[in-house]
Design a protein around this motif. Structure first.
Motif, mmCIF file in Angstrom:
data_model
loop_
_atom_site.group_PDB
_atom_site.id
_atom_site.type_symbol
_atom_site.label_atom_id
_atom_site.label_comp_id
_atom_site.label_asym_id
_atom_site.label_seq_id
_atom_site.Cartn_x
_atom_site.Cartn_y
_atom_site.Cartn_z
ATOM 1 N N PRO A 1 0.811 -1.226 0.000
ATOM 2 C CA PRO A 1 0.000 0.000 0.000
ATOM 3 C C PRO A 1 0.843 1.274 0.000
ATOM 4 O O PRO A 1 0.582 2.190 -0.791
ATOM 5 C CB PRO A 1 -0.825 -0.126 1.283
ATOM 6 N N GLU A 2 1.875 1.317 0.868
ATOM 7 C CA GLU A 2 2.719 2.504 0.918
ATOM 8 C C GLU A 2 3.555 2.644 -0.346
ATOM 9 O O GLU A 2 3.732 3.757 -0.874
ATOM 10 C CB GLU A 2 3.641 2.446 2.144
ATOM 11 N N ARG A 3 4.065 1.526 -0.820
ATOM 12 C CA ARG A 3 4.884 1.534 -2.037
ATOM 13 C C ARG A 3 4.077 2.041 -3.228
ATOM 14 O O ARG A 3 4.512 2.920 -3.972
ATOM 15 C CB ARG A 3 5.402 0.115 -2.311
ATOM 16 N N THR A 4 2.875 1.494 -3.391
ATOM 17 C CA THR A 4 2.036 1.871 -4.519
ATOM 18 C C THR A 4 1.649 3.346 -4.440
ATOM 19 O O THR A 4 1.698 4.066 -5.444
ATOM 20 C CB THR A 4 0.768 1.006 -4.543
ATOM 21 N N ALA A 5 1.266 3.793 -3.251
ATOM 22 C CA ALA A 5 0.854 5.186 -3.093
ATOM 23 C C ALA A 5 1.994 6.138 -3.422
ATOM 24 O O ALA A 5 1.814 7.138 -4.121
ATOM 25 C CB ALA A 5 0.346 5.418 -1.675
ATOM 26 N N ARG A 6 3.199 5.838 -2.936
ATOM 27 C CA ARG A 6 4.325 6.737 -3.173
ATOM 28 C C ARG A 6 4.711 6.778 -4.648
ATOM 29 O O ARG A 6 5.027 7.848 -5.198
ATOM 30 C CB ARG A 6 5.526 6.308 -2.327
#
Length: 231
Positions: free
Chosen positions: A100-105
């Protein structure tokens, strides 16, 4: 050859002929970004008006480009190349993060680049539409690169056990279509939202597609219902 002007190669004002030509081409591109992206648009711009905006002559324009379409095509590729560069530059900063964090960034790196100048949005998602079969092919080719990138990220996440191991190409294509459609409509003033709200919604949409269940909650006709699974 008689009747043909030689290409100047010497220095003038401390710059080579190649440097002067690159600067001239950049001035035409910058004028195109301004006029196509913030002014009358591609269809409302003439070679004469664009040359005047660049502070150059129409003769100089035709030494660099055959048509305004060629200039628009180069701008479209440039906008996409900048976004791709910024996404790749963000990769080291997301190493080890959960999906989730990887995709958002990563998506925000793309969004920050493509929306950093509102003219880029108009070039990428509005002015390019319906110009010619050639530019339609270019637009779809660049979209396919983004689809391939999402599929590669999804495959890596599946290997790490973060999401189901399945083919994400349809989901990625649907998401890229949503990005193009939503940013087109937002740029045209048809979506009453801030740019941050639009980006937040697109991030949620992408995460929803990547985390969608292998089994649909509503069975397709003829498929077994949840109560029959595992019997």
């Amino acid at each position: 050859m008689a009747g043909r002007r030689a290409t100047p190669t010497g220095r003038y004002g401390g710059r080579t002929a190649a440097e002067r030509r690159a600067e001239r081409r950049r001035r035409f591109l910058d004028a195109g970004l301004e006029m196509f992206g913030r002014g009358p648009g591609y269809r409302g711009t003439t070679v004469a008006a664009l040359s005047e905006a660049a502070g150059l002559s129409t003769r100089q324009f035709y030494e660099e480009f055959s048509t305004l379409e060629d200039l628009l095509a180069e701008l479209h590729l440039e906008v996409n190349d900048l976004a791709e560069r910024d996404v790749l530059a963000a990769l080291p900063s997301v190493e080890g993060l959960r999906l989730p964090e990887r995709t958002a960034r990563l998506f925000r790196a793309y969004a920050a680049s493509i929306t950093g100048d509102r003219a880029r949005i108009r070039i990428a998602f509005v002015e390019i539409i319906g110009v010619s079969p050639r530019l339609d092919r270019q637009r779809l080719t660049r979209r396919a690169r983004w689809v391939d990138y999402i599929c590669a990220e999804a495959a890596a996440a599946a290997e790490r056990g973060e999401i189901a191991d399945r083919d994400y190409r349809i989901a990625a294509t649907a998401f890229i279509g949503s990005v193009n459609g939503l940013l087109h409509d937002w740029s045209a003033g048809w979506v009453d939202a801030t740019l941050d709200e639009v980006i937040d919604e697109l991030v949620l949409m992408l995460m929803g597609r990547l985390h969608s269940s292998d089994v649909l909650s509503t069975p397709r006709p003829g498929s077994p219902g949840p109560e029959s699974l595992g019997r």
